[in-house]
Design an enzyme around this catalytic site. Sequence first.
Site, mmCIF file in Angstrom:
data_model
loop_
_atom_site.group_PDB
_atom_site.id
_atom_site.type_symbol
_atom_site.label_atom_id
_atom_site.label_comp_id
_atom_site.label_asym_id
_atom_site.label_seq_id
_atom_site.Cartn_x
_atom_site.Cartn_y
_atom_site.Cartn_z
ATOM 1 N N ASP A 1 -6.756 -3.175 10.647
ATOM 2 C CA ASP A 1 -5.662 -2.216 10.684
ATOM 3 C C ASP A 1 -5.557 -1.582 12.060
ATOM 4 O O ASP A 1 -6.364 -1.838 12.957
ATOM 5 C CB ASP A 1 -5.883 -1.136 9.611
ATOM 6 C CG ASP A 1 -4.587 -0.544 9.075
ATOM 7 O OD1 ASP A 1 -3.534 -0.735 9.717
ATOM 8 O OD2 ASP A 1 -4.626 0.118 8.022
ATOM 9 N N CYS B 1 0.820 -1.198 0.000
ATOM 10 C CA CYS B 1 0.000 0.000 0.000
ATOM 11 C C CYS B 1 0.864 1.263 0.000
ATOM 12 O O CYS B 1 2.065 1.219 0.241
ATOM 13 C CB CYS B 1 -0.938 0.000 1.206
ATOM 14 S SG CYS B 1 -2.358 1.090 0.985
#
Length: 213
Positions: free
Chosen positions: A132, A6
């Site tokens: 996350d 990412c």
Amino acid sequence: MKCKICGTGSFADLKCAVDAGTDAVGFLMGITHVTQDAVSPEEAAAMIKTLPPFIEPVAVTHLQDARSIISIVQQSGCTALQIQNTITPEEICMIRKSLPYLRIIKAVHVMDMSAVQTAQREAAYADAIILDTRTPDRLGGTGLTHDWSISAKIVESVEIPVILAGGLTPENVASAIRQVRPYAVDVHTGVKKNDVRDALKTKAFVKTAHTAV
């Protein structure tokens, strides 16, 4: 084990991820919290045009309204969407109606055991969940791990794929995979050196993730 890199902010970042053999790359667009790696939809589109087959481009956003999210997905050409912020089921339905091909990944921030119920609720509207870590000013990219035992409970309690993120590195990703047993893993800051994506770390992360048992 699938792997996503990412925070792709440049062609150099993209090359690191592609050369490492990643399965997906994330582009941070529509950002409302702190990050150093945001790009415009136009910048993402230019990079996505150079992607080889079988690597999926993912729009990662903090936005919460369907119209703005639809716009960045269409402009960038991403084929998957990761929503890092809260969003109503109605907004998700609007996105699905406009972009029926899009796979939607919904973030759940694992702060305590309440994340299990949150994940179960979000799973009704998403194609996958990403677990996350967050801070008051960051919705991701914190470099901080969370309690993987909670993540493991979430994997057991939902029927859609679960992606593990938050503080993963080449050194700890194998242990995380063994404990949580996710569908995929996601890394951002864990493959950086001096705040720049590092080719060796990226390759080590992807290789370790792909071969973890």
